[in-house]
Design an enzyme around this catalytic site. Structure first.
Site, PDB file in Angstrom:
ATOM      1  N   CYS A  35       0.806  -1.195  -0.051  1.00  0.00           N
ATOM      2  CA  CYS A  35      -0.069   0.053  -0.054  1.00  0.00           C
ATOM      3  C   CYS A  35       0.615   1.447  -0.122  1.00  0.00           C
ATOM      4  O   CYS A  35       0.559   2.249  -0.762  1.00  0.00           O
ATOM      5  CB  CYS A  35      -0.811  -0.062   1.197  1.00  0.00           C
ATOM      6  SG  CYS A  35      -0.340  -0.073   2.824  1.00  0.00           S
ATOM      7  N   HIS A  94      -2.639   1.305   6.847  1.00  0.00           N
ATOM      8  CA  HIS A  94      -2.867   1.363   5.458  1.00  0.00           C
ATOM      9  C   HIS A  94      -2.948   2.601   4.978  1.00  0.00           C
ATOM     10  O   HIS A  94      -3.519   3.356   5.702  1.00  0.00           O
ATOM     11  CB  HIS A  94      -4.381   0.364   5.336  1.00  0.00           C
ATOM     12  CG  HIS A  94      -4.600  -0.054   3.809  1.00  0.00           C
ATOM     13  ND1 HIS A  94      -3.699  -1.047   3.275  1.00  0.00           N
ATOM     14  CD2 HIS A  94      -5.510   0.228   3.078  1.00  0.00           C
ATOM     15  CE1 HIS A  94      -4.061  -0.922   1.900  1.00  0.00           C
ATOM     16  NE2 HIS A  94      -5.483  -0.545   2.156  1.00  0.00           N
ATOM     17  N   HIS A 106      -6.267   1.504  -3.895  1.00  0.00           N
ATOM     18  CA  HIS A 106      -5.295   1.274  -3.171  1.00  0.00           C
ATOM     19  C   HIS A 106      -4.414  -0.258  -3.578  1.00  0.00           C
ATOM     20  O   HIS A 106      -5.208  -0.875  -4.228  1.00  0.00           O
ATOM     21  CB  HIS A 106      -5.852   1.253  -1.673  1.00  0.00           C
ATOM     22  CG  HIS A 106      -6.863   0.113  -1.623  1.00  0.00           C
ATOM     23  ND1 HIS A 106      -6.731  -0.744  -0.412  1.00  0.00           N
ATOM     24  CD2 HIS A 106      -8.057  -0.225  -2.085  1.00  0.00           C
ATOM     25  CE1 HIS A 106      -7.798  -1.385  -0.289  1.00  0.00           C
ATOM     26  NE2 HIS A 106      -8.583  -1.310  -1.453  1.00  0.00           N
TER      27      HIS A 106
END
Length: 147
Positions: A35, A94, A106
């Site tokens: 990510c 994240h 993402h």
């Protein structure tokens, strides 16, 4: 600002479907992402340097409220795994790019094994903003990197 964001979003969309690789490095791009490498990579393509980790990326830019979110903003969420510091004691696990029209992109993953080595599987994907905030909650902070 507008020019960089107008380039950033198509770059992010061009990477949809690329596989996730836990701990991917710049040498793995543009074939694999985690990510924070995903956000670091796409911002680098428009001349903006971001740190490598989610927790350091969360320290960059200017904080914005969810009701003021704009394309190019980054959402930082706690996630199931996280990194902690004094600024974010609740942890950041994240990072997600907001692309507009209630959509996000993402490098999504699911942990399938912890020991002896961490294995996560996933892809770069697009999701509805409300869905992804609920799935990856709690939302810790939103940052505007490109002013």
């Amino acid at each position: 600002m507008e020019d960089k964001i107008s380039k950033l979003i198509p770059i992010a969309k061009s990477l949809l479907g690329k596989p996730y690789k836990y701990g991917a490095t710049m040498a793995d791009t543009p074939n694999f992402f985690d990510c924070s490498l995903f956000t670091q990579y796409i911002f680098k393509q428009v001349g903006v340097d971001l740190p490598r980790s989610t927790i350091l990326q969360a320290e960059a830019g200017t904080e914005v409220a969810l009701e003021n979110i704009e394309p190019g903003d980054l959402l930082f969420l706690r996630g199931t795994q996280g990194f902690y510091n004094k600024k974010f004691p609740q942890g950041i696990g994240h990072v997600i790019l907001y692309v507009g029209d209630d959509k996000t992109i993402h490098a999504a993953s699911e942990r399938v094994r912890e020991n002896p080595n961490v294995i996560e599987e996933g892809i770069v994907e697009e999701n509805n903003l409300d869905f992804i905030i609920e799935k990856c909650k709690p939302l810790v902070v939103i940052k505007r990197i490109i002013q």
